[in-house]
Design an enzyme around this catalytic site. Structure first.
Site, mmCIF file in Angstrom:
data_model
loop_
_atom_site.group_PDB
_atom_site.id
_atom_site.type_symbol
_atom_site.label_atom_id
_atom_site.label_comp_id
_atom_site.label_asym_id
_atom_site.label_seq_id
_atom_site.Cartn_x
_atom_site.Cartn_y
_atom_site.Cartn_z
ATOM 1 N N ARG A 1 42.269 82.552 48.747
ATOM 2 C CA ARG A 1 43.485 81.957 48.197
ATOM 3 C C ARG A 1 43.380 80.441 48.136
ATOM 4 O O ARG A 1 42.537 79.831 48.791
ATOM 5 C CB ARG A 1 44.704 82.342 49.049
ATOM 6 C CG ARG A 1 44.653 81.817 50.472
ATOM 7 C CD ARG A 1 45.749 82.425 51.338
ATOM 8 N NE ARG A 1 47.068 82.054 50.878
ATOM 9 C CZ ARG A 1 47.698 80.932 51.225
ATOM 10 N NH1 ARG A 1 47.113 80.061 52.035
ATOM 11 N NH2 ARG A 1 48.891 80.666 50.785
ATOM 12 N N LEU A 2 44.263 79.865 47.328
ATOM 13 C CA LEU A 2 44.492 78.428 47.299
ATOM 14 C C LEU A 2 45.995 78.233 47.441
ATOM 15 O O LEU A 2 46.785 79.007 46.894
ATOM 16 C CB LEU A 2 44.005 77.813 45.985
ATOM 17 C CG LEU A 2 42.500 77.577 45.840
ATOM 18 C CD1 LEU A 2 42.164 77.152 44.410
ATOM 19 C CD2 LEU A 2 42.002 76.527 46.819
ATOM 20 N N ASP A 3 46.411 77.192 48.166
ATOM 21 C CA ASP A 3 47.835 76.955 48.402
ATOM 22 C C ASP A 3 48.580 76.648 47.104
ATOM 23 O O ASP A 3 47.990 76.315 46.075
ATOM 24 C CB ASP A 3 48.018 75.793 49.382
ATOM 25 C CG ASP A 3 47.502 76.133 50.771
ATOM 26 O OD1 ASP A 3 47.449 77.333 51.094
ATOM 27 O OD2 ASP A 3 47.145 75.203 51.515
ATOM 28 N N TRP A 4 49.894 76.720 47.188
ATOM 29 C CA TRP A 4 50.808 76.470 46.064
ATOM 30 C C TRP A 4 50.515 75.139 45.369
ATOM 31 O O TRP A 4 50.461 75.059 44.143
ATOM 32 C CB TRP A 4 52.235 76.504 46.593
ATOM 33 C CG TRP A 4 53.328 76.080 45.656
ATOM 34 C CD1 TRP A 4 53.976 74.884 45.659
ATOM 35 C CD2 TRP A 4 53.915 76.840 44.594
ATOM 36 N NE1 TRP A 4 54.937 74.850 44.671
ATOM 37 C CE2 TRP A 4 54.917 76.047 44.001
ATOM 38 C CE3 TRP A 4 53.688 78.119 44.093
ATOM 39 C CZ2 TRP A 4 55.690 76.489 42.927
ATOM 40 C CZ3 TRP A 4 54.465 78.560 43.025
ATOM 41 C CH2 TRP A 4 55.449 77.749 42.454
#
Length: 287
Positions: A137-140
């Site tokens: 994942r990558l943050d918002w």
């Protein structure tokens, strides 16, 4: 040649249903049946061609075709194929399209309510609707390179290996060489000791901000933010530009391409900055 047997949790994972750990939970909850009999044992051996596996009454089958995709995630997009709060997510960028070749670049087409989350209908396979999902994942507020696939085995291999991931950061100040060296040696935070395997300030004109190139082999929650806060800096821009030796290239936010066999090999190869001189020469010959 005989098809080998699989553990039930491995089968669900390899079909792209979920991770193997999540598969254990699903199986123990009683949602999975094998040949119309409920199975609560994740280690149960099944034969993909002879046994009928169902999840919530729906048949589970191996993907008709496996996809390996590099995607440039924009900011303010959830790294998920759906979101209960109806926020923008990665699935919004993948609608049924025809991939004309392994080098096809798809320009993102945003839709408020996509009809087909994570479904790809490739050229020549109009009936194929294989579920894809992001690896990691990558943050918002983060952007950059993330991989997607419908191959559970490939996903697990990428997550289990300590593959260096390269980030480009914009800071709210100019750290000293000593401060950057401290991050390479490791700093202690509330989640434990965190360190970079490579860090370098990029050459730039006089400015109150600084651009720094960092490589990590871990992916803890907000790891880079925690590290730079320890030396007194805030990250203004966080962009992942590489996974292994695979680079973001010229992809614009929201664009993607299918990985070639050579691209997949690059995912598991060390970036040039971490290679020995001998290894670099070999890598150049492979390009």
């Amino acid at each position: 040649m005989k098809t080998k047997h699989f553990r039930l949790n491995h089968f669900l994972s390899s079909c792209g249903v979920c991770s193997r750990r999540k598969a254990d939970e699903i199986i123990k909850s009683g949602k999975v049946t094998v040949n119309n009999k409920r199975s609560l044992d994740p280690a149960m051996k099944i034969h993909p061609e002879e046994d009928q596996v169902k999840l919530d009454g729906k048949g589970i089958h191996p993907p008709q075709q496996k996809y390996y995709i590099a995607f440039n995630k924009p900011k303010k997009v959830i790294t998920s194929m759906n979101d209960p709060k109806n926020r923008p997510c990665i699935a919004d960028y993948f609608i049924p399209v025809g991939f004309e070749s392994s080098r096809f670049k798809g320009l993102a087409t945003k839709r408020k309510k996509p009809k087909s989350y994570g479904k790809i209908i490739p050229n020549g396979y109009k009936k194929a609707k294989d579920r894809i999902f992001p690896i990691g994942r990558l943050d918002w507020h983060s952007e950059g390179l993330i991989l997607l696939t419908n191959d559970g085995d490939f996903s697990r291999k990428v997550l289990q290996k300590k593959i260096p991931k390269t980030y480009l950061l914009k800071l709210d100040g100019r750290p000293t060489t000593a401060q950057l060296l401290k991050l390479k040696k490791g700093v202690y935070t509330e989640v434990g000791r965190l360190k970079a395997v490579y860090i370098k300030e990029l050459k730039q004109q006089a400015s109150q901000h600084s651009w720094v190139k960092v490589m990590l082999t871990e992916g803890r929650n907000r790891q880079l933010h925690r590290m730079f806060e320890k030396i007194g800096f805030q990250i203004k821009v966080l962009r992942r530009i590489g996974i292994g030796r695979l680079k973001l290239r010229s992809l614009k936010p929201g664009e993607y391409f299918l990985l070639s066999p050579m691209d997949i090999k690059k995912v598991f190869s060390l970036p040039s900055e971490l290679q020995s001189k001998k290894s670099r020469k070999i890598s150049k010959r492979e390009r």
